[in-house]
Design a protein around this motif. Structure first.
Motif, PDB file in Angstrom:
ATOM      1  N   VAL A 245       0.868  -1.178   0.000  1.00 31.46           N
ATOM      2  CA  VAL A 245       0.000   0.000   0.000  1.00 31.46           C
ATOM      3  C   VAL A 245       0.902   1.225   0.000  1.00 31.46           C
ATOM      4  CG1 VAL A 245      -1.668   1.336   1.330  1.00 31.46           C
ATOM      5  CG2 VAL A 245      -1.936  -1.136   1.148  1.00 31.46           C
ATOM      6  N   ALA A 246       0.754   2.077  -1.007  1.00 33.13           N
ATOM      7  CA  ALA A 246       1.625   3.244  -1.172  1.00 33.13           C
ATOM      8  C   ALA A 246       0.785   4.514  -1.276  1.00 33.13           C
ATOM      9  CB  ALA A 246       2.480   3.083  -2.433  1.00 33.13           C
ATOM     10  N   PRO A 247       1.287   5.636  -0.773  1.00 30.38           N
ATOM     11  CA  PRO A 247       0.546   6.902  -0.880  1.00 30.38           C
ATOM     12  C   PRO A 247       0.212   7.233  -2.329  1.00 30.38           C
ATOM     13  CG  PRO A 247       2.380   7.129   0.638  1.00 30.38           C
ATOM     14  CD  PRO A 247       2.559   5.797  -0.033  1.00 30.38           C
ATOM     15  N   ASP A 248      -0.967   7.800  -2.517  1.00 26.38           N
ATOM     16  CA  ASP A 248      -1.455   8.158  -3.856  1.00 26.38           C
ATOM     17  C   ASP A 248      -1.984   9.598  -3.804  1.00 26.38           C
ATOM     18  OD1 ASP A 248      -2.356   8.021  -6.500  1.00 26.38           O
ATOM     19  OD2 ASP A 248      -4.269   7.114  -5.918  1.00 26.38           O
ATOM     20  N   PRO A 249      -1.099  10.568  -3.613  1.00 27.84           N
ATOM     21  CA  PRO A 249      -1.551  11.956  -3.438  1.00 27.84           C
ATOM     22  C   PRO A 249      -2.300  12.512  -4.641  1.00 27.84           C
ATOM     23  CG  PRO A 249       0.833  11.859  -3.752  1.00 27.84           C
ATOM     24  CD  PRO A 249       0.367  10.458  -3.561  1.00 27.84           C
ATOM     25  N   ASP A 279      -8.055  19.708   9.562  1.00 29.40           N
ATOM     26  CA  ASP A 279      -8.051  20.309   8.227  1.00 29.40           C
ATOM     27  C   ASP A 279      -9.050  19.648   7.283  1.00 29.40           C
ATOM     28  OD1 ASP A 279      -6.068  22.036   9.099  1.00 29.40           O
ATOM     29  OD2 ASP A 279      -4.421  20.770   8.370  1.00 29.40           O
ATOM     30  N   ARG A 280      -9.617  18.509   7.705  1.00 25.81           N
ATOM     31  CA  ARG A 280     -10.658  17.807   6.929  1.00 25.81           C
ATOM     32  C   ARG A 280     -10.206  17.497   5.501  1.00 25.81           C
ATOM     33  NH1 ARG A 280     -13.572  16.121  11.033  1.00 25.81           N
ATOM     34  NH2 ARG A 280     -15.270  15.572   9.605  1.00 25.81           N
ATOM     35  N   VAL A 281      -9.014  16.917   5.385  1.00 22.64           N
ATOM     36  CA  VAL A 281      -8.458  16.543   4.077  1.00 22.64           C
ATOM     37  C   VAL A 281      -8.281  15.029   4.034  1.00 22.64           C
ATOM     38  CG1 VAL A 281      -6.525  16.790   2.481  1.00 22.64           C
ATOM     39  CG2 VAL A 281      -7.272  18.755   3.853  1.00 22.64           C
ATOM     40  N   ALA A 282      -8.752  14.407   2.982  1.00 19.42           N
ATOM     41  CA  ALA A 282      -8.671  12.953   2.834  1.00 19.42           C
ATOM     42  C   ALA A 282      -7.231  12.508   2.572  1.00 19.42           C
ATOM     43  CB  ALA A 282      -9.574  12.495   1.695  1.00 19.42           C
ATOM     44  N   ALA A 283      -6.963  11.228   2.848  1.00 16.67           N
ATOM     45  CA  ALA A 283      -5.676  10.603   2.528  1.00 16.67           C
ATOM     46  C   ALA A 283      -5.939   9.458   1.556  1.00 16.67           C
ATOM     47  CB  ALA A 283      -5.002  10.081   3.787  1.00 16.67           C
ATOM     48  N   CYS A 284      -5.086   9.331   0.540  1.00 13.67           N
ATOM     49  CA  CYS A 284      -5.297   8.324  -0.509  1.00 13.67           C
ATOM     50  C   CYS A 284      -4.073   7.422  -0.679  1.00 13.67           C
ATOM     51  CB  CYS A 284      -5.608   9.009  -1.838  1.00 13.67           C
ATOM     52  SG  CYS A 284      -7.176   9.911  -1.851  1.00 13.67           S
ATOM     53  N   PHE A 285      -4.342   6.156  -0.996  1.00 12.62           N
ATOM     54  CA  PHE A 285      -3.302   5.160  -1.239  1.00 12.62           C
ATOM     55  C   PHE A 285      -3.702   4.306  -2.444  1.00 12.62           C
ATOM     56  CE2 PHE A 285      -3.268   6.047   3.282  1.00 12.62           C
ATOM     57  CZ  PHE A 285      -1.926   6.078   3.632  1.00 12.62           C
ATOM     58  N   VAL A 286      -2.726   3.608  -3.002  1.00  8.89           N
ATOM     59  CA  VAL A 286      -2.996   2.534  -3.957  1.00  8.89           C
ATOM     60  C   VAL A 286      -2.673   1.209  -3.276  1.00  8.89           C
ATOM     61  CG1 VAL A 286      -2.698   3.802  -6.113  1.00  8.89           C
ATOM     62  CG2 VAL A 286      -0.682   2.850  -4.968  1.00  8.89           C
ATOM     63  N   ARG A 321      -9.173   5.141   0.113  1.00 10.78           N
ATOM     64  CA  ARG A 321      -9.441   6.541   0.466  1.00 10.78           C
ATOM     65  C   ARG A 321      -9.904   6.625   1.910  1.00 10.78           C
ATOM     66  NH1 ARG A 321     -13.415  10.633   0.547  1.00 10.78           N
ATOM     67  NH2 ARG A 321     -12.627  12.640  -0.239  1.00 10.78           N
ATOM     68  N   ILE A 322      -9.158   7.379   2.706  1.00  3.88           N
ATOM     69  CA  ILE A 322      -9.528   7.649   4.099  1.00  3.88           C
ATOM     70  C   ILE A 322     -10.140   9.038   4.120  1.00  3.88           C
ATOM     71  CG2 ILE A 322      -8.732   7.824   6.478  1.00  3.88           C
ATOM     72  CD1 ILE A 322      -6.319   6.103   5.692  1.00  3.88           C
ATOM     73  N   ALA A 323     -11.445   9.120   4.279  1.00  8.86           N
ATOM     74  CA  ALA A 323     -12.151  10.407   4.240  1.00  8.86           C
ATOM     75  C   ALA A 323     -11.898  11.197   5.519  1.00  8.86           C
ATOM     76  CB  ALA A 323     -13.641  10.162   4.057  1.00  8.86           C
ATOM     77  N   PRO A 324     -12.105  12.522   5.486  1.00  3.40           N
ATOM     78  CA  PRO A 324     -12.028  13.326   6.722  1.00  3.40           C
ATOM     79  C   PRO A 324     -12.983  12.754   7.763  1.00  3.40           C
ATOM     80  CG  PRO A 324     -12.136  14.748   4.797  1.00  3.40           C
ATOM     81  CD  PRO A 324     -12.388  13.354   4.302  1.00  3.40           C
ATOM     82  N   GLN A 325     -12.536  12.698   9.008  1.00  6.13           N
ATOM     83  CA  GLN A 325     -13.366  12.098  10.060  1.00  6.13           C
ATOM     84  C   GLN A 325     -12.793  12.429  11.430  1.00  6.13           C
ATOM     85  OE1 GLN A 325     -12.377   7.558  10.250  1.00  6.13           O
ATOM     86  NE2 GLN A 325     -11.782   8.253   8.187  1.00  6.13           N
ATOM     87  N   ASP A 326     -13.618  12.261  12.432  1.00  5.73           N
ATOM     88  CA  ASP A 326     -13.192  12.370  13.825  1.00  5.73           C
ATOM     89  C   ASP A 326     -13.034  10.953  14.368  1.00  5.73           C
ATOM     90  OD1 ASP A 326     -13.381  15.224  13.865  1.00  5.73           O
ATOM     91  OD2 ASP A 326     -15.553  15.037  14.047  1.00  5.73           O
TER      92      ASP A 326
END
Length: 378
Positions: A245-249, A279-286, A321-326
């Motif tokens: 699993v690698a970052p996918d900006p 900051d409510r910004v998602a994180a993405c990976f492949v 995709r990890i969406a913004p969340q608490d």
């Protein structure tokens, strides 16, 4: 007279150092040539179980339980590894729309399918420590509502597919026998001696020590900016493969994480909170696979060997995709601590293979049962 003597001594020392340097370079060249020769050529595409592995596994379970007893946090029993979580977050894992037919296996069989998932991000140590300390970093993914016969026949009601990874492509032990010796030494507090089990230099595991030192890397800026590897192999339909699993900006909004105070003990959790919650910004990976080519040196039973990308490139099968969340609340953190991730939670199409994975099946189950039972008594 003294000047002449010192000059001669200096010349002798200089020649000695040059000889030692030459011998060192020769030894390095010979060992490199031997390693290249010994680790080349075709390998088996089938598992090869050595005699005595089951007995060694039982000994490792006892050692792992001893580590759990040693590394309690107050009265709470922690995992024997990856005890400290940066957070458990919800995610979506989407299979590629245009996925090649030969890659449509198991949970990736349906192009475009979106799986809901839980992800745990962690440090590797058996006891929580400051994030600034060199350590392995882990990612465990659990796909939810996965239908189909589960690998663990005694738990037929499970509907999960787990992928367990950490941030280095190969492991610092080769097989179960070496793991047994290594983990016993570490449980006794002899971390370096774990790689030097005796006086005989032939038993020394210098290469594996260097792998361990490389694995214990400086902390990343954030858990979302790290690449994670399965290290051990799995079935992928009829093939064998490893996962990454690698970052996918490029698949997420542009984001630059504000500088974190790395003197704080939990700054990796703070970085995750900053991105997802503040900051409510998602994180993405492949999510990628690397299929074994048995004509190359890509062994199933030796996890210390990195499968070279020049022999078999990684292929993307899904996006994460990890969406913004608490996520950082007492209730969610307790649920995160209680959640179990196991590569044997899943489908036959992704069955773990190789000695280290066979070991994981027994140890993960035993340690999880022990930890949960002791915590329930509190």
């Amino acid at each position: 007279m003294l000047i002449t003597l010192w000059l001669r001594v200096g010349a002798l020392l200089g020649k000695t150092l040059l000889w030692l340097l030459g011998l060192g370079l020769l030894g390095w060249a010979l060992s490199s040539a031997w390693f290249a020769w010994h680790h080349s050529g075709a390998v088996s595409a089938q598992e090869q179980i050595p005699p005595g592995e089951a007995a060694m596994t039982q000994g490792i379970i006892q050692t792992a339980v001893r580590i759990v007893d040693q590394h309690r946090e107050g009265t709470r029993y922690l995992r024997d590894a990856h005890a400290k979580a940066h957070g458990c977050v919800k995610a979506e894992v989407q299979v590629l729309e245009q996925l090649a037919p030969e890659l449509r296996q198991g949970v990736f069989a349906e192009p475009g399918k979106i799986w809901q998932a839980n992800i745990r991000l962690s440090n590797g140590n058996a006891y929580p420590q400051f994030d600034s300390i060199r350590d392995a970093r882990g990612m465990a993914i659990k796909l939810l509502d996965v239908t189909g016969p589960q690998l663990l026949k005694e738990q037929p009601l499970r509907t999960e597919q787990d992928f367990v990874m950490f941030n280095h492509p190969n492991f610092f032990v080769s097989d179960v026998a070496e793991y047994a010796q290594n983990v016993a030494a570490q449980a006794d507090g002899k971390k370096v001696l774990a790689f030097f089990p005796g006086w005989d230099p032939r038993s020394w595991q210098v290469r594996h020590l260097f792998i361990a030192l490389a694995t214990l890397s400086p902390a990343p800026t954030s858990p979302t900016q790290t690449t994670y590897f399965s290290v051990s192999p799995y079935k992928f339909g009829s093939a064998n493969a490893k996962f990454r699993v690698a970052p996918d900006p490029a698949s997420c909004p542009s984001y630059e994480l504000p500088a974190q105070n790395q003197d704080l003990p939990n700054f990796l959790r703070s970085a995750l909170t900053q991105q997802l919650s503040t900051d409510r910004v998602a994180a993405c990976f492949v999510l990628q696979i690397q299929r074994q080519d048995p004509s190359k040196y890509m062994p199933l039973e030796d996890t210390s060997i990195e499968w070279r990308e020049s022999d078999a490139p990684f292929e993307t099968v899904a996006r994460v995709r990890i969406a913004p969340q608490d996520f950082d609340t007492p209730a969610q953190n307790l649920a995160c601590d209680n959640q179990s991730f196991n590569p044997w939670f899943g489908l036959e199409e992704h069955r773990p293979i190789g000695g280290i994975n066979r070991l994981r099946k027994a140890v993960y189950e035993a340690v999880s049962d022990y930890r949960h039972s002791r915590n329930a008594e509190q």
